[in-house]
Design a protein around this motif. Structure first.
Motif, PDB file in Angstrom:
ATOM      1  N   MET A   1       0.620  -1.145  -0.031  1.00 38.32           N
ATOM      2  CA  MET A   1      -0.143  -0.076   0.005  1.00 38.32           C
ATOM      3  C   MET A   1       0.792   1.265   0.031  1.00 38.32           C
ATOM      4  SD  MET A   1      -2.678   1.300   2.580  1.00 38.32           S
ATOM      5  CE  MET A   1      -3.273   2.891   2.900  1.00 38.32           C
ATOM      6  N   THR A   2       2.121   1.244   0.253  1.00 38.97           N
ATOM      7  CA  THR A   2       3.008   2.210   0.352  1.00 38.97           C
ATOM      8  C   THR A   2       2.967   3.045  -1.018  1.00 38.97           C
ATOM      9  OG1 THR A   2       4.390   1.287   2.121  1.00 38.97           O
ATOM     10  CG2 THR A   2       5.115   3.101   0.933  1.00 38.97           C
ATOM     11  N   ASP A   3       2.604   4.363  -0.834  1.00 36.44           N
ATOM     12  CA  ASP A   3       2.901   5.229  -2.165  1.00 36.44           C
ATOM     13  C   ASP A   3       3.996   6.056  -1.745  1.00 36.44           C
ATOM     14  OD1 ASP A   3       2.649   7.381  -3.748  1.00 36.44           O
ATOM     15  OD2 ASP A   3       0.413   6.839  -4.227  1.00 36.44           O
ATOM     16  N   GLN A   4       5.119   5.760  -2.320  1.00 31.18           N
ATOM     17  CA  GLN A   4       6.382   6.503  -2.036  1.00 31.18           C
ATOM     18  C   GLN A   4       6.277   8.007  -2.193  1.00 31.18           C
ATOM     19  OE1 GLN A   4       8.683   5.119   0.034  1.00 31.18           O
ATOM     20  NE2 GLN A   4       9.275   7.076  -0.001  1.00 31.18           N
ATOM     21  N   PRO A   5       5.654   8.583  -3.195  1.00 28.47           N
ATOM     22  CA  PRO A   5       5.633  10.173  -3.474  1.00 28.47           C
ATOM     23  C   PRO A   5       5.042  10.663  -2.242  1.00 28.47           C
ATOM     24  CG  PRO A   5       5.334   9.011  -5.705  1.00 28.47           C
ATOM     25  CD  PRO A   5       5.369   8.054  -4.502  1.00 28.47           C
ATOM     26  N   VAL A   6       3.995   9.934  -1.915  1.00 28.77           N
ATOM     27  CA  VAL A   6       2.893  10.370  -0.632  1.00 28.77           C
ATOM     28  C   VAL A   6       3.736  10.369   0.473  1.00 28.77           C
ATOM     29  CG1 VAL A   6       0.988  10.040   0.578  1.00 28.77           C
ATOM     30  CG2 VAL A   6       0.811   9.780  -1.844  1.00 28.77           C
ATOM     31  N   VAL A   7       4.421   9.257   0.812  1.00 29.22           N
ATOM     32  CA  VAL A   7       5.178   9.153   1.888  1.00 29.22           C
ATOM     33  C   VAL A   7       6.172  10.057   1.970  1.00 29.22           C
ATOM     34  CG1 VAL A   7       6.871   7.466   2.965  1.00 29.22           C
ATOM     35  CG2 VAL A   7       4.471   6.640   2.404  1.00 29.22           C
ATOM     36  N   SER A   8       6.999  10.240   0.983  1.00 27.44           N
ATOM     37  CA  SER A   8       7.987  11.552   0.830  1.00 27.44           C
ATOM     38  C   SER A   8       7.386  12.912   1.274  1.00 27.44           C
ATOM     39  CB  SER A   8       8.565  11.354  -0.654  1.00 27.44           C
ATOM     40  OG  SER A   8       9.874  12.347  -0.654  1.00 27.44           O
ATOM     41  N   ARG A 108       1.701  22.953  -0.051  1.00 24.57           N
ATOM     42  CA  ARG A 108       0.652  23.342  -1.326  1.00 24.57           C
ATOM     43  C   ARG A 108       1.378  21.875  -2.207  1.00 24.57           C
ATOM     44  NH1 ARG A 108       1.659  28.471  -0.082  1.00 24.57           N
ATOM     45  NH2 ARG A 108      -0.400  29.462   0.488  1.00 24.57           N
ATOM     46  N   THR A 109       2.613  21.708  -2.280  1.00 22.11           N
ATOM     47  CA  THR A 109       3.192  20.628  -2.982  1.00 22.11           C
ATOM     48  C   THR A 109       2.581  19.646  -2.470  1.00 22.11           C
ATOM     49  OG1 THR A 109       5.231  22.171  -3.335  1.00 22.11           O
ATOM     50  CG2 THR A 109       5.382  19.649  -3.947  1.00 22.11           C
ATOM     51  N   ALA A 110       2.773  19.114  -1.196  1.00 20.38           N
ATOM     52  CA  ALA A 110       2.317  17.814  -0.814  1.00 20.38           C
ATOM     53  C   ALA A 110       0.626  17.464  -0.960  1.00 20.38           C
ATOM     54  CB  ALA A 110       2.721  17.818   0.886  1.00 20.38           C
ATOM     55  N   ILE A 111       0.077  18.447  -0.931  1.00 19.27           N
ATOM     56  CA  ILE A 111      -1.389  18.506  -1.038  1.00 19.27           C
ATOM     57  C   ILE A 111      -1.511  17.950  -2.716  1.00 19.27           C
ATOM     58  CG2 ILE A 111      -3.653  19.625  -1.523  1.00 19.27           C
ATOM     59  CD1 ILE A 111      -2.663  21.217   1.091  1.00 19.27           C
ATOM     60  N   ALA A 112      -0.914  18.702  -3.762  1.00 16.83           N
ATOM     61  CA  ALA A 112      -0.885  18.104  -4.956  1.00 16.83           C
ATOM     62  C   ALA A 112      -0.504  16.835  -5.041  1.00 16.83           C
ATOM     63  CB  ALA A 112      -0.207  19.202  -5.784  1.00 16.83           C
ATOM     64  N   THR A 113       0.731  16.343  -4.385  1.00 16.90           N
ATOM     65  CA  THR A 113       1.257  14.867  -4.447  1.00 16.90           C
ATOM     66  C   THR A 113      -0.023  14.021  -4.118  1.00 16.90           C
ATOM     67  OG1 THR A 113       3.325  15.787  -4.281  1.00 16.90           O
ATOM     68  CG2 THR A 113       3.054  13.449  -3.812  1.00 16.90           C
ATOM     69  N   ALA A 115      -3.231  14.246  -3.737  1.00 12.97           N
ATOM     70  CA  ALA A 115      -4.410  14.385  -4.689  1.00 12.97           C
ATOM     71  C   ALA A 115      -4.024  13.794  -5.942  1.00 12.97           C
ATOM     72  CB  ALA A 115      -4.725  15.621  -4.872  1.00 12.97           C
ATOM     73  N   ASP A 116      -2.794  13.705  -6.557  1.00  9.61           N
ATOM     74  CA  ASP A 116      -2.533  13.350  -7.653  1.00  9.61           C
ATOM     75  C   ASP A 116      -2.624  11.673  -7.429  1.00  9.61           C
ATOM     76  OD1 ASP A 116      -2.119  15.587  -9.150  1.00  9.61           O
ATOM     77  OD2 ASP A 116      -0.022  15.369  -9.190  1.00  9.61           O
ATOM     78  N   ALA A 117      -2.301  11.021  -6.180  1.00 10.04           N
ATOM     79  CA  ALA A 117      -2.132   9.800  -5.840  1.00 10.04           C
ATOM     80  C   ALA A 117      -3.511   9.256  -5.528  1.00 10.04           C
ATOM     81  CB  ALA A 117      -1.113   9.528  -4.927  1.00 10.04           C
ATOM     82  N   GLY A 118      -4.542  10.193  -5.399  1.00 14.69           N
ATOM     83  CA  GLY A 118      -5.854   9.863  -5.010  1.00 14.69           C
ATOM     84  C   GLY A 118      -6.095   9.725  -3.504  1.00 14.69           C
ATOM     85  N   SER A 122      -5.000  12.141   3.183  1.00 11.98           N
ATOM     86  CA  SER A 122      -3.799  12.892   3.339  1.00 11.98           C
ATOM     87  C   SER A 122      -3.975  14.304   2.933  1.00 11.98           C
ATOM     88  CB  SER A 122      -2.709  12.348   2.779  1.00 11.98           C
ATOM     89  OG  SER A 122      -2.158  10.973   3.520  1.00 11.98           O
ATOM     90  N   ALA A 123      -4.566  14.535   1.693  1.00  6.93           N
ATOM     91  CA  ALA A 123      -4.622  15.653   1.044  1.00  6.93           C
ATOM     92  C   ALA A 123      -5.621  16.710   1.910  1.00  6.93           C
ATOM     93  CB  ALA A 123      -5.211  15.900  -0.363  1.00  6.93           C
ATOM     94  N   GLY A 124      -6.455  16.195   2.500  1.00 10.95           N
ATOM     95  CA  GLY A 124      -7.343  16.932   3.329  1.00 10.95           C
ATOM     96  C   GLY A 124      -6.761  17.212   4.665  1.00 10.95           C
TER      97      GLY A 124
END
Length: 145
Positions: A1-8, A108-113, A115-118, A122-124
């Protein structure tokens, strides 16, 4: 389940939040001057909010299936370099504004990341953090006018 861009992205937010927590707590301890009471209380409210956010962000990293940083060195590796210590109450507020703006940009960058990952959760959560940082920045700016 790990989404590396989100974790980063979450880990970068965690590191910056930790650094700002330490900086703000130091301002709370060391502020002096005619605005002492107001700034002492403001910095205390801020560091308490930041402290609570650390747990929420770290737990979100764990939900992603990754391990959150577990040492000061690891946390600081995900934060920008520390600013020079502030020498006056005015300098503390000015540096705090800069730091809140910097973490807002990271958010802002992390929110976009996220959101892009669905990853709406985390975005909220990060959007809520962004709202808080923007409000704190506005309040500090208003106090310097």
């Amino acid at each position: 389940m790990t989404d590396q861009p989100v974790v980063s992205a979450l880990t970068d937010v965690l590191g910056q939040t930790f650094r700002l927590y330490v900086q703000t707590h130091g301002y709370h301890w060391n502020v002096e001057g005619p605005q002492f009471r107001q700034l002492h209380a403001m910095f205390e409210e801020q560091y308490q909010n930041l402290w609570a956010a650390l747990d929420e962000i770290a737990e979100r990293i764990r939900v992603q299936g990754a391990h959150a940083p577990a040492s000061v060195a690891d946390l600081m590796a995900h934060a920008a370099p520390e600013a020079e210590p502030a020498q006056s109450a005015e300098d503390m507020v000015a540096k705090a504004i800069v730091e809140h703006e910097a973490i807002a940009a990271t958010l802002r960058t992390a929110i976009a990341t996220c959101a892009d990952a669905g990853d709406e959760v985390s975005a909220g959560m990060l959007t809520d953090r962004l709202e808080w940082h923007e409000k704190e920045t506005w309040m500090m700016r208003a106090s310097t006018r």
